[in-house]
Write an enzyme that holds these catalytic residues in place. Structure first.
Site, mmCIF file in Angstrom:
data_model
loop_
_atom_site.group_PDB
_atom_site.id
_atom_site.type_symbol
_atom_site.label_atom_id
_atom_site.label_comp_id
_atom_site.label_asym_id
_atom_site.label_seq_id
_atom_site.Cartn_x
_atom_site.Cartn_y
_atom_site.Cartn_z
ATOM 1 N N ASP A 65 10.502 8.433 -1.174
ATOM 2 C CA ASP A 65 9.177 7.870 -1.416
ATOM 3 C C ASP A 65 8.753 8.230 -2.834
ATOM 4 O OD1 ASP A 65 6.448 7.241 -1.502
ATOM 5 O OD2 ASP A 65 6.121 7.816 0.588
ATOM 6 N N HIS A 95 8.668 4.286 0.555
ATOM 7 C CA HIS A 95 7.285 4.492 0.968
ATOM 8 C C HIS A 95 6.813 3.553 2.072
ATOM 9 C CE1 HIS A 95 3.078 5.646 0.537
ATOM 10 N NE2 HIS A 95 2.736 4.385 0.379
ATOM 11 N N SER A 147 -0.027 6.373 4.024
ATOM 12 C CA SER A 147 -0.354 6.373 2.611
ATOM 13 C C SER A 147 -1.827 6.770 2.454
ATOM 14 C CB SER A 147 -0.030 5.001 2.008
ATOM 15 O OG SER A 147 -0.058 5.047 0.605
ATOM 16 N N TRP A 148 -2.657 5.985 1.762
ATOM 17 C CA TRP A 148 -4.088 6.278 1.760
ATOM 18 C C TRP A 148 -4.617 6.367 3.190
ATOM 19 C CZ3 TRP A 148 -8.577 7.995 0.356
ATOM 20 C CH2 TRP A 148 -9.752 7.468 0.906
ATOM 21 N N GLY A 173 -3.825 1.758 0.771
ATOM 22 C CA GLY A 173 -4.451 1.273 -0.457
ATOM 23 C C GLY A 173 -4.927 2.448 -1.313
#
Length: 325
Positions: free
Chosen positions: A272, A300, A118-119, A51
């Protein structure tokens, strides 16, 4: 079965139900959903979702052999089933790190494997660098270092790859405000009127969902633009972008010496667009003891078969040998 014909269900472990779940009250405002599944006597692993604001899902449990892992899921502040949804107050990287420690102590876990994408890779690195003695190793995917350069790429640079999707994202904002899309979206996302903040959240999430896979996945866009998912991600991503992820410039690369001794693997899709692969290489260059795997046919998402296969192989390898390289 060849790699090209394997589906996500062929790769992931079968669905399983939680053994325990609850809400952890971390302060006077935020109550965080947590759950455990798999083998309570197995290797502890914490799933660090992306996120910010994406939350966990039942599929988050399936990257781990349930016979060998004690699987811990946590919805971060403002995310998923945690409350209040999309709340940016008292929501920062340092507080999320403290929340992990509070949950770890509550569950009686001494050390755990940290798994984040990711985050979630950003937060996993920040957590491990703050508490290396609590980590068994790191499985990282889709590296995002939280720099202003990466934020600007997401807000503006993606138009070079997904021009029409970016035009829809920018076009939601009146032309006079498009010079600062982040501020324009943040004003709407934090508005008190649902008629203002919900359309903004959907537009934000639709843009991200359209760019997340190598090959477009309409069902992913539909899931991400659900009002609950969109509001959590829209508000919290804009909030963390506005504060450069609450990190000092260069913090995560500078902090590698604190975790250099830990087993680690970095999995990243060659194509990505959300988190360009150059940042995975930057992390690997700073951390040569870690193993970098660039998946040649992926974007991604951790749900792309090539990425999922590498992640499951990594957790299987760690369970069998205690190594990720």
């Amino acid at each position: 079965m060849s790699r090209s014909t394997r589906t996500l269900d062929d790769i992931l472990y079968p669905p399983l139900e939680p053994l325990r779940s609850g809400h952890l009250q971390v302060d006077g405002r935020h109550s965080l959903y947590w759950e455990t599944s798999g083998n309570p006597a197995g290797i502890p692993v914490i799933f660090v979702h992306g996120g910010p604001g994406a939350g966990t899902s039942p599929r988050s449990r399936r990257y781990f052999d349930p016979a060998r892992y004690h699987i811990v899921l946590l919805d971060q502040r403002g995310s998923g089933q945690s409350t209040p949804l999309g709340d940016c107050q008292d929501n920062s990287t340092d507080r999320l790190i403290a929340d992990f420690e509070q949950l770890r102590e509550m569950l009686g876990i001494e050390r755990w494997l940290v798994f984040g994408g990711s985050w979630g890779s950003t937060l996993s690195l920040a957590y491990a660098q703050a508490h290396p003695q609590r980590c068994l190793g790191l499985v990282l995917r889709g590296i995002w270092l939280g720099t202003q350069e990466e934020i600007d790429w997401w807000l503006y640079g993606v138009r070079n790859i997904f021009p029409k999707e970016w035009e829809a994202f920018a076009g939601f904002i009146p032309e006079a405000e498009r010079g600062d899309l982040l501020s324009a979206y943040q004003r709407r996302l934090t508005h008190t009127d649902p008629a203002v903040y919900l359309p903004a959240a959907r537009a934000w999430a639709r843009y991200e969902g359209a760019c997340i896979y190598l090959r477009p996945q309409p069902e992913s866009v539909a899931a991400m633009t659900d009002d609950t998912a969109a509001l959590g991600m829209g508000r919290l991503e804009a909030h963390y972008f506005a504060h450069q992820a609450f990190l000092r410039p260069g913090q995560l690369l500078d902090g590698v010496p604190a975790i250099r001794h830990l087993p680690a693997i970095i999995v990243h899709g060659r194509y990505d667009v959300i988190c360009p692969v150059r940042y995975a290489h930057a992390l690997a260059d700073a951390w040569p003891q870690a193993r970098l795997v660039v998946v040649p046919d992926a974007g991604h998402s951790s749900y792309e078969p090539g990425i999922a296969a590498e992640l499951v192989a990594a957790t299987d390898r760690f369970a069998a040998t205690g190594r990720l390289v």
